[in-house]
Every structure is written in C-alpha cells, then in structure tokens.
Design a protein around this motif. Structure first.
Motif, PDB file in Angstrom:
ATOM      1  N   VAL A  89       0.663  -5.240  -5.023  1.00  0.00           N
ATOM      2  CA  VAL A  89      -0.206  -6.412  -4.983  1.00  0.00           C
ATOM      3  C   VAL A  89      -1.390  -6.135  -5.908  1.00  0.00           C
ATOM      4  CG1 VAL A  89      -1.671  -7.885  -3.550  1.00  0.00           C
ATOM      5  CG2 VAL A  89       0.454  -6.930  -2.602  1.00  0.00           C
ATOM      6  N   CYS A  90      -1.568  -6.986  -6.901  1.00  0.00           N
ATOM      7  CA  CYS A  90      -2.681  -6.820  -7.841  1.00  0.00           C
ATOM      8  C   CYS A  90      -3.705  -7.924  -7.622  1.00  0.00           C
ATOM      9  CB  CYS A  90      -2.179  -6.857  -9.288  1.00  0.00           C
ATOM     10  SG  CYS A  90      -3.506  -6.636 -10.503  1.00  0.00           S
ATOM     11  N   VAL A  91      -4.966  -7.525  -7.471  1.00  0.00           N
ATOM     12  CA  VAL A  91      -6.065  -8.486  -7.354  1.00  0.00           C
ATOM     13  C   VAL A  91      -6.817  -8.491  -8.676  1.00  0.00           C
ATOM     14  CG1 VAL A  91      -8.167  -9.120  -6.132  1.00  0.00           C
ATOM     15  CG2 VAL A  91      -6.259  -8.086  -4.876  1.00  0.00           C
ATOM     16  N   GLY A 108       7.651  -8.301 -10.609  1.00  0.00           N
ATOM     17  CA  GLY A 108       7.732  -8.364  -9.153  1.00  0.00           C
ATOM     18  C   GLY A 108       6.421  -8.212  -8.426  1.00  0.00           C
ATOM     19  N   THR A 109       5.322  -8.156  -9.153  1.00  0.00           N
ATOM     20  CA  THR A 109       4.010  -7.974  -8.535  1.00  0.00           C
ATOM     21  C   THR A 109       3.493  -9.286  -7.946  1.00  0.00           C
ATOM     22  OG1 THR A 109       3.433  -6.157 -10.008  1.00  0.00           O
ATOM     23  CG2 THR A 109       1.602  -7.357  -9.006  1.00  0.00           C
ATOM     24  N   GLU A 110       2.857  -9.182  -6.778  1.00  0.00           N
ATOM     25  CA  GLU A 110       2.164 -10.320  -6.173  1.00  0.00           C
ATOM     26  C   GLU A 110       0.738 -10.328  -6.706  1.00  0.00           C
ATOM     27  OE1 GLU A 110       0.420 -11.384  -1.755  1.00  0.00           O
ATOM     28  OE2 GLU A 110       2.442 -10.525  -1.869  1.00  0.00           O
ATOM     29  N   VAL A 111       0.388 -11.360  -7.470  1.00  0.00           N
ATOM     30  CA  VAL A 111      -0.907 -11.398  -8.152  1.00  0.00           C
ATOM     31  C   VAL A 111      -1.857 -12.365  -7.457  1.00  0.00           C
ATOM     32  CG1 VAL A 111      -2.097 -11.854 -10.327  1.00  0.00           C
ATOM     33  CG2 VAL A 111       0.206 -10.854 -10.354  1.00  0.00           C
ATOM     34  N   HIS A 112      -3.033 -11.869  -7.101  1.00  0.00           N
ATOM     35  CA  HIS A 112      -4.089 -12.703  -6.532  1.00  0.00           C
ATOM     36  C   HIS A 112      -5.182 -12.852  -7.600  1.00  0.00           C
ATOM     37  CE1 HIS A 112      -3.072 -12.040  -2.025  1.00  0.00           C
ATOM     38  NE2 HIS A 112      -2.039 -11.642  -2.770  1.00  0.00           N
ATOM     39  N   PHE A 123     -17.368 -10.342 -10.854  1.00  0.00           N
ATOM     40  CA  PHE A 123     -15.946 -10.502 -10.565  1.00  0.00           C
ATOM     41  C   PHE A 123     -15.365  -9.237  -9.944  1.00  0.00           C
ATOM     42  CE2 PHE A 123     -15.855 -14.209 -13.485  1.00  0.00           C
ATOM     43  CZ  PHE A 123     -15.163 -15.082 -12.651  1.00  0.00           C
ATOM     44  N   LEU A 124     -15.805  -8.064 -10.415  1.00  0.00           N
ATOM     45  CA  LEU A 124     -15.270  -6.827  -9.845  1.00  0.00           C
ATOM     46  C   LEU A 124     -15.648  -6.717  -8.373  1.00  0.00           C
ATOM     47  CD1 LEU A 124     -13.823  -4.158  -9.912  1.00  0.00           C
ATOM     48  CD2 LEU A 124     -15.865  -3.113 -10.948  1.00  0.00           C
ATOM     49  N   GLY A 125     -16.899  -7.030  -8.039  1.00  0.00           N
ATOM     50  CA  GLY A 125     -17.312  -6.984  -6.646  1.00  0.00           C
ATOM     51  C   GLY A 125     -16.502  -7.923  -5.782  1.00  0.00           C
ATOM     52  N   ALA A 126     -16.211  -9.117  -6.316  1.00  0.00           N
ATOM     53  CA  ALA A 126     -15.402 -10.089  -5.572  1.00  0.00           C
ATOM     54  C   ALA A 126     -13.966  -9.596  -5.424  1.00  0.00           C
ATOM     55  CB  ALA A 126     -15.433 -11.442  -6.290  1.00  0.00           C
ATOM     56  N   ARG A 127     -13.423  -8.974  -6.457  1.00  0.00           N
ATOM     57  CA  ARG A 127     -12.059  -8.437  -6.371  1.00  0.00           C
ATOM     58  C   ARG A 127     -11.980  -7.325  -5.331  1.00  0.00           C
ATOM     59  NH1 ARG A 127     -11.738  -7.450 -12.455  1.00  0.00           N
ATOM     60  NH2 ARG A 127     -11.095  -5.366 -11.787  1.00  0.00           N
ATOM     61  N   LEU A 128     -12.951  -6.434  -5.358  1.00  0.00           N
ATOM     62  CA  LEU A 128     -12.935  -5.322  -4.404  1.00  0.00           C
ATOM     63  C   LEU A 128     -13.058  -5.823  -2.965  1.00  0.00           C
ATOM     64  CD1 LEU A 128     -15.146  -2.704  -6.286  1.00  0.00           C
ATOM     65  CD2 LEU A 128     -12.659  -2.780  -6.105  1.00  0.00           C
ATOM     66  N   ALA A 129     -13.883  -6.836  -2.753  1.00  0.00           N
ATOM     67  CA  ALA A 129     -14.018  -7.405  -1.413  1.00  0.00           C
ATOM     68  C   ALA A 129     -12.695  -8.000  -0.949  1.00  0.00           C
ATOM     69  CB  ALA A 129     -15.123  -8.463  -1.411  1.00  0.00           C
ATOM     70  N   VAL A 131      -9.698  -7.057  -1.977  1.00  0.00           N
ATOM     71  CA  VAL A 131      -8.803  -5.929  -1.697  1.00  0.00           C
ATOM     72  C   VAL A 131      -9.060  -5.385  -0.295  1.00  0.00           C
ATOM     73  CG1 VAL A 131      -8.273  -3.526  -2.283  1.00  0.00           C
ATOM     74  CG2 VAL A 131      -8.438  -5.241  -4.097  1.00  0.00           C
ATOM     75  N   ARG A 132     -10.325  -5.207   0.053  1.00  0.00           N
ATOM     76  CA  ARG A 132     -10.658  -4.663   1.374  1.00  0.00           C
ATOM     77  C   ARG A 132     -10.179  -5.586   2.482  1.00  0.00           C
ATOM     78  NH1 ARG A 132     -15.588  -3.473  -1.572  1.00  0.00           N
ATOM     79  NH2 ARG A 132     -15.692  -1.219  -1.991  1.00  0.00           N
ATOM     80  N   ARG A 133     -10.301  -6.889   2.283  1.00  0.00           N
ATOM     81  CA  ARG A 133      -9.816  -7.831   3.290  1.00  0.00           C
ATOM     82  C   ARG A 133      -8.311  -7.714   3.464  1.00  0.00           C
ATOM     83  NH1 ARG A 133     -13.771 -11.299   0.883  1.00  0.00           N
ATOM     84  NH2 ARG A 133     -12.185 -12.230  -0.489  1.00  0.00           N
ATOM     85  N   LEU A 134      -7.588  -7.604   2.366  1.00  0.00           N
ATOM     86  CA  LEU A 134      -6.134  -7.488   2.448  1.00  0.00           C
ATOM     87  C   LEU A 134      -5.713  -6.179   3.103  1.00  0.00           C
ATOM     88  CD1 LEU A 134      -5.057  -8.903  -1.042  1.00  0.00           C
ATOM     89  CD2 LEU A 134      -4.781  -9.995   1.181  1.00  0.00           C
ATOM     90  N   VAL A 135      -6.391  -5.102   2.775  1.00  0.00           N
ATOM     91  CA  VAL A 135      -6.069  -3.798   3.373  1.00  0.00           C
ATOM     92  C   VAL A 135      -6.336  -3.816   4.876  1.00  0.00           C
ATOM     93  CG1 VAL A 135      -6.734  -1.359   3.452  1.00  0.00           C
ATOM     94  CG2 VAL A 135      -6.406  -2.489   1.245  1.00  0.00           C
ATOM     95  N   ASN A 136      -7.453  -4.423   5.258  1.00  0.00           N
ATOM     96  CA  ASN A 136      -7.803  -4.476   6.680  1.00  0.00           C
ATOM     97  C   ASN A 136      -6.843  -5.337   7.495  1.00  0.00           C
ATOM     98  OD1 ASN A 136     -10.017  -2.814   6.334  1.00  0.00           O
ATOM     99  ND2 ASN A 136     -11.445  -4.509   5.999  1.00  0.00           N
ATOM    100  N   SER A 137      -6.209  -6.298   6.849  1.00  0.00           N
ATOM    101  CA  SER A 137      -5.297  -7.193   7.573  1.00  0.00           C
ATOM    102  C   SER A 137      -3.822  -6.836   7.382  1.00  0.00           C
ATOM    103  CB  SER A 137      -5.541  -8.648   7.135  1.00  0.00           C
ATOM    104  OG  SER A 137      -5.320  -8.804   5.749  1.00  0.00           O
ATOM    105  N   ASN A 138      -3.538  -5.813   6.595  1.00  0.00           N
ATOM    106  CA  ASN A 138      -2.158  -5.383   6.361  1.00  0.00           C
ATOM    107  C   ASN A 138      -2.075  -3.865   6.488  1.00  0.00           C
ATOM    108  OD1 ASN A 138      -0.577  -7.936   5.157  1.00  0.00           O
ATOM    109  ND2 ASN A 138      -2.662  -7.930   4.322  1.00  0.00           N
TER     110      ASN A 138
END
Length: 326
Positions: A89-91, A108-112, A123-129, A131-138
């Motif tokens: 998964v790429c953000v 085959g990558t899931e792109v957000h 934008f980097l700060g928003a991307r990292l945030a 990523v953290r949300r996705l990691v915390n929920s998966n």
C-alpha cells in the motif's frame, strides 16, 4: 556478456557515468542510478529495507507493506513487493507523477493519493498521518518508514558510496541530493569512515525543511521534505547547497538539449553542483561526482510540458535557447 535473471532486483547498472563538462563546463561526473527495473536509485533502499525485515522475521508470505512516497520509492517498493510476494500500500500525494501512480497500480499496489497538505507538515506530514491511521486500523500492515529506517542509508553505505570510490579513487567532492536522506547519509557515513578527505555536499531544494530552513511551495517530487527525516545527521555533511525549482527545470532542459533526459531530482543535483563549484571558485584540478537518482520519462507531463511549466512558474521560465517550443 549475457545476463540472465529471474528476479527484477537482480539487475542494476552501477558503473555508468556521464561527463558533465560539455554541459556545465565543470569537471563533474554524473553517476546514473536509473538503469534498473524501477528506473531510480530507490530500488537499492527498497531491496535492503525488505531484506532486513525478512532477516528479523517481521515479514512472512502474504504480509502487507505500507509506505509513504512521492513517487520513486513507491515504484521501487511496488517492484520489490511483487517480486517477493507481498501486498503493498503506497500513500502518495497529488504531486506524484501520473505515470508513477499508474506504474504502481499496474504492479498490484494499492495507491492512496493525499490531496490536502497538513497545515504544518505539508503533504509529507499529511501522508505520514494517513499511514499511521492505516497501520493503527490494520494489524497486518508493516510500515517500513524510510524516513527513520537505517536500512535506507545502509543500502548506499554498502553499494553507492563504495561504487563511487572504486570508479574514482581520486574523488574530491561528492554531490548528493537530500530527500529522505538515505543516499546522502549512506555516502556521508562511508566517506567519513573510509575516505575522510572527500567532501560530501548535500543538495536540497528551496522550500525544504530538512536542514532547518522554513517550508515553502514545492511542486517537483523527489528531493526536499516538509518533515525532517529521522535518519538525517547534518553533522557528517560538509556543506549544503539549495536549488530553486526554476533552476531545477532549467538544468533539466539544458541536459535534455544534449540528449540526456533526466528527472527533477537529477536536475536539482546537477544545478546544485554547478552553483556550488562556481561559488567556491573550484577549478578543473578538483574531481567531483554527482549522483543522478532517476531519468525523465515520468516527468514528460510536468518538467518537460510547456503548459505545466507556464501554469506552475510562468511563461518566462526558460531562456530562449532552452525553450522547448523554439
């Protein structure tokens, strides 16, 4: 000699250099890192980060990797993940080139795609945030975190830096672009420990916060950050040169005018090298090497597109002798 491979990670040209003297009038040799299946230097770090996680037992068949990327690392990890049997998964964000996004999806990558920057972290700060949300929920997601992962710079400590030292034993100065700072830190650590007389100069973009300057508008993905990378140690860098995005574009077109189609990161590095050498009065008795992270194929709709340039920087960006519409 015939080369036969069964894995895309097994191919990378590491000994091709371009003599930049005819282009910039300086004794600089450009190390081309785009001759691999990812088209950029990022494949080295992608392979090293995944291999380290495999050695530690954090990765197993069917695992899902996740990472934030402005483009090149996303493509590299897409190839590496596909070759190793992992989901990825790429953000990324709206500045990522459409060609890079399509390539990731084809692999085959899931792109957000993040469309709104963080008020403080860009934008980097928003991307990292995100990523953290996705990691915390998966629970099954593994974040490689290239910005703080020491395997990022270790890849270049083991490969890129010694390759330069072998090709040019008499090297005096090495110019390295600063993005996640993986390449920069790997080379700086290597030369500090093995050839301390070599000066390592970081090339950053105007508007990047990596070395403490204020944030500013940046439209070209690759170098520069809006959040300082955790692996960055400025104390082992000898100097820093900043390049504006208009100067990046001008250098890309100067190089393409000689038949070399390079990406934005490469244009920034070459422009920075030329500026630093001139500013410091360096003569032809000094041998410099600069690292080219990528080629220009993914930038045809941006850096090499008249309408995008006019919309982004104004119609008077390029001198008449570099104008692609001449």
């Amino acid at each position: 000699m015939t080369a036969i491979i069964s894995n895309p990670l097994d191919f990378n040209v590491d000994d091709l250099y371009v003599d930049l003297c005819p282009t910039i009038g300086r004794r600089v040799f450009l190390k081309c890192e785009g001759f691999n299946f990812a088209g950029s230097i990022k494949l080295k770090a992608a392979a090293e980060m995944i291999a380290a996680k495999e050695r530690s037992g954090d990765l197993s068949p069917g695992s899902t990797l996740i990472e934030s990327s402005s483009g090149n690392m996303g493509v590299a990890l897409s190839i590496a993940a596909a070759s190793r049997g992992y989901r990825f998964v790429c953000v990324t964000d709206s500045r990522c080139n459409r060609a890079a996004r399509r390539l990731m999806e084809t692999l085959g990558t899931e792109v957000h795609v993040i469309t709104e920057p963080d008020p403080e972290g860009g934008f980097l700060g928003a991307r990292l945030a995100h990523v953290r949300r996705l990691v915390n929920s998966n629970a099954g997601y593994l974040w490689l975190n290239q910005y703080s992962n020491e395997s990022n710079w270790m890849a270049h400590y083991r490969t890129t830096a010694p390759e330069n030292a072998k090709a040019f034993p008499e090297i005096d100065i090495l110019f390295v672009g600063a993005g996640t700072t993986g390449t920069l830190m790997g080379c700086a650590h290597y030369f500090r420990e093995n050839l301390p007389a070599v000066k390592v100069v970081a090339v950053d973009t105007v508007g990047s916060v990596s070395f403490g300057r204020p944030a500013g508008r940046r439209l070209i993905p690759g170098l520069g950050t809006s959040v300082r990378p955790g692996i960055l140690d400025p104390s082992i860098v000898d100097d820093i040169v900043y390049v504006s995005e208009p100067d990046t574009v001008r250098m890309c077109h100067q190089l393409s005018g000689r038949g070399f189609l390079f990406g934005g990161s490469t244009g920034t590095v070459v422009s920075g090298a030329a500026t630093w050498l001139e500013t410091n009065g360096i003569g032809d008795d000094v041998l410099s090497v600069a690292i080219s992270p990528d080629f220009g194929g993914n930038y045809l709709e941006t850096i090499y597109d008249d309408e995008w340039l006019a919309r982004s920087f104004g119609s008077k960006l390029l001198p008449a002798e570099l104008d692609p519409a001449r």
